[in-house]
Write a protein that holds these residues in place. Sequence first.
Motif, PDB file in Angstrom:
ATOM      1  N   HIS A 103       0.743  -1.261   0.099  1.00 33.41           N
ATOM      2  CA  HIS A 103      -0.091   0.030   0.119  1.00 33.41           C
ATOM      3  C   HIS A 103       0.761   1.170   0.065  1.00 33.41           C
ATOM      4  N   PRO A 104       1.726   1.465  -0.934  1.00 33.66           N
ATOM      5  CA  PRO A 104       2.471   2.613  -1.149  1.00 33.66           C
ATOM      6  C   PRO A 104       1.634   3.810  -1.553  1.00 33.66           C
ATOM      7  N   ASN A 105       1.606   5.062  -0.728  1.00 34.44           N
ATOM      8  CA  ASN A 105       0.856   6.111  -1.234  1.00 34.44           C
ATOM      9  C   ASN A 105       1.614   6.903  -2.358  1.00 34.44           C
ATOM     10  N   LYS A 106       2.905   6.662  -2.662  1.00 39.68           N
ATOM     11  CA  LYS A 106       3.651   7.402  -3.722  1.00 39.68           C
ATOM     12  C   LYS A 106       4.636   6.361  -4.245  1.00 39.68           C
ATOM     13  N   ILE A 107       4.801   6.541  -5.851  1.00 35.05           N
ATOM     14  CA  ILE A 107       5.691   5.587  -6.408  1.00 35.05           C
ATOM     15  C   ILE A 107       6.581   6.561  -7.088  1.00 35.05           C
ATOM     16  N   ALA A 108       8.086   6.261  -6.703  1.00 34.56           N
ATOM     17  CA  ALA A 108       8.966   6.944  -7.348  1.00 34.56           C
ATOM     18  C   ALA A 108       9.768   6.206  -8.618  1.00 34.56           C
ATOM     19  N   VAL A 109      10.193   6.863  -9.731  1.00 34.50           N
ATOM     20  CA  VAL A 109      10.592   5.840 -10.956  1.00 34.50           C
ATOM     21  C   VAL A 109      11.738   6.649 -11.283  1.00 34.50           C
ATOM     22  N   GLU A 110      12.764   6.111 -12.242  1.00 39.98           N
ATOM     23  CA  GLU A 110      13.819   6.579 -12.763  1.00 39.98           C
ATOM     24  C   GLU A 110      13.526   7.611 -14.213  1.00 39.98           C
ATOM     25  N   PHE A 111      13.003   8.366 -13.926  1.00 36.18           N
ATOM     26  CA  PHE A 111      12.672   9.410 -14.752  1.00 36.18           C
ATOM     27  C   PHE A 111      13.066  10.839 -14.349  1.00 36.18           C
ATOM     28  N   ILE A 166       2.846   9.750 -10.615  1.00 37.79           N
ATOM     29  CA  ILE A 166       4.034   8.897 -10.369  1.00 37.79           C
ATOM     30  C   ILE A 166       5.124   9.952 -10.473  1.00 37.79           C
ATOM     31  N   TYR A 167       6.064   9.796  -9.524  1.00 36.14           N
ATOM     32  CA  TYR A 167       7.215  10.887  -9.217  1.00 36.14           C
ATOM     33  C   TYR A 167       8.453  10.379 -10.041  1.00 36.14           C
ATOM     34  N   GLY A 168       8.926  11.381 -10.790  1.00 36.39           N
ATOM     35  CA  GLY A 168      10.272  11.182 -11.109  1.00 36.39           C
ATOM     36  C   GLY A 168      11.207  11.723 -10.452  1.00 36.39           C
ATOM     37  N   ILE A 169      12.450  10.783  -9.787  1.00 38.46           N
ATOM     38  CA  ILE A 169      13.424  11.094  -9.146  1.00 38.46           C
ATOM     39  C   ILE A 169      14.879  11.211  -9.733  1.00 38.46           C
ATOM     40  N   ASP A 170      14.820  10.776 -10.809  1.00 34.62           N
ATOM     41  CA  ASP A 170      16.189  10.486 -11.372  1.00 34.62           C
ATOM     42  C   ASP A 170      16.898  12.154 -11.621  1.00 34.62           C
ATOM     43  N   GLU A 171      18.100  11.976 -12.035  1.00 31.73           N
ATOM     44  CA  GLU A 171      18.856  13.224 -12.339  1.00 31.73           C
ATOM     45  C   GLU A 171      19.498  13.026 -13.556  1.00 31.73           C
ATOM     46  N   ASP A 172      19.308  13.949 -14.509  1.00 29.08           N
ATOM     47  CA  ASP A 172      19.824  13.746 -15.817  1.00 29.08           C
ATOM     48  C   ASP A 172      21.355  14.298 -15.892  1.00 29.08           C
ATOM     49  N   VAL A 178       6.785   5.130   0.318  1.00 25.33           N
ATOM     50  CA  VAL A 178       7.055   5.470  -0.859  1.00 25.33           C
ATOM     51  C   VAL A 178       7.849   4.419  -1.605  1.00 25.33           C
ATOM     52  N   LEU A 179       7.235   3.731  -2.543  1.00 27.72           N
ATOM     53  CA  LEU A 179       7.793   2.575  -3.446  1.00 27.72           C
ATOM     54  C   LEU A 179       8.736   3.216  -4.452  1.00 27.72           C
ATOM     55  N   VAL A 180      10.057   2.969  -4.402  1.00 23.99           N
ATOM     56  CA  VAL A 180      11.150   3.346  -5.350  1.00 23.99           C
ATOM     57  C   VAL A 180      11.371   2.492  -6.234  1.00 23.99           C
ATOM     58  N   LEU A 181      11.191   2.465  -7.733  1.00 23.90           N
ATOM     59  CA  LEU A 181      11.435   1.590  -8.710  1.00 23.90           C
ATOM     60  C   LEU A 181      12.710   2.146  -9.427  1.00 23.90           C
ATOM     61  N   ILE A 182      13.947   1.515  -9.287  1.00 21.96           N
ATOM     62  CA  ILE A 182      15.147   2.061  -9.937  1.00 21.96           C
ATOM     63  C   ILE A 182      15.885   0.780 -10.523  1.00 21.96           C
TER      64      ILE A 182
END
Length: 235
Positions: free
Chosen positions: A38-46, A106-112, A207-211
């Motif tokens: 039950h994460p309320n936020k999902i962060a991805v490599e974007f 969905i949240y992007g947390i990557d750095e370009d 927060v679920l972080v998929l990376i």
Amino acid sequence: MAEIILVGTFHYPGIFDIFSHDIQNQIDEFTNKLASFHPNKIAVEFPYKMQNELDKLYAKSDEYSFAENVVYGNVERYGLVGPFESVNEIVQVGFRLGKNLNLDKIYGIDEDLGLSDELLDEITPYFDLNGFLEKMRTITEPAKDLEELYSILNSDECIAVDHNGFLDINKINLGKYEGCQLVSQWYERNLKIFSNLQNICEKGDKVLVLIGSSHLKILKELITASNEMNLCEVI
């Protein structure tokens, strides 16, 4: 305190036929397992700075676009413009999970931030890339299905072997600590990813972080050290 569920992934399509009926079922089972936390936020490599573009891509996705290769649009990432397609772990796991949980975004947390091509060219003759890749293959090839591969990628053994590749690069010194310079860029990217994660987290979040799994060693250490986060082991 925010709870962080850290999930290391491979970059699709990889070794699987993502759109086969069997693999689609496996992805469904895997995302259902993640949804049970039950994460309320999902962060991805974007890229973090491209949140508006990610919002638009997520809005276009639905369960019908997961089962075939759909082009959601062209985006610029890491200095290149190209199609953003559903044959992508961000879509297949991140978007699918978000829709499953009825999340608005969905949240992007990557750095370009890429590694220097010039440094890579300099150190390549002194780094046993084939040997490193063979070590990784030896660990991951026994995986019989998608969930088992995820289990392996998130194991202490795989994380250690992956990170040791960067440590081997670090010792390359051709007069200007070229290996250190390259690894410093890798650490900088991960520190900025962690900063982006810090800035989307609020007290009480899960927060679920998929990376990509190569990021796990550094991110685990940073999350564990934080007095504002609690790392939850789920795989």
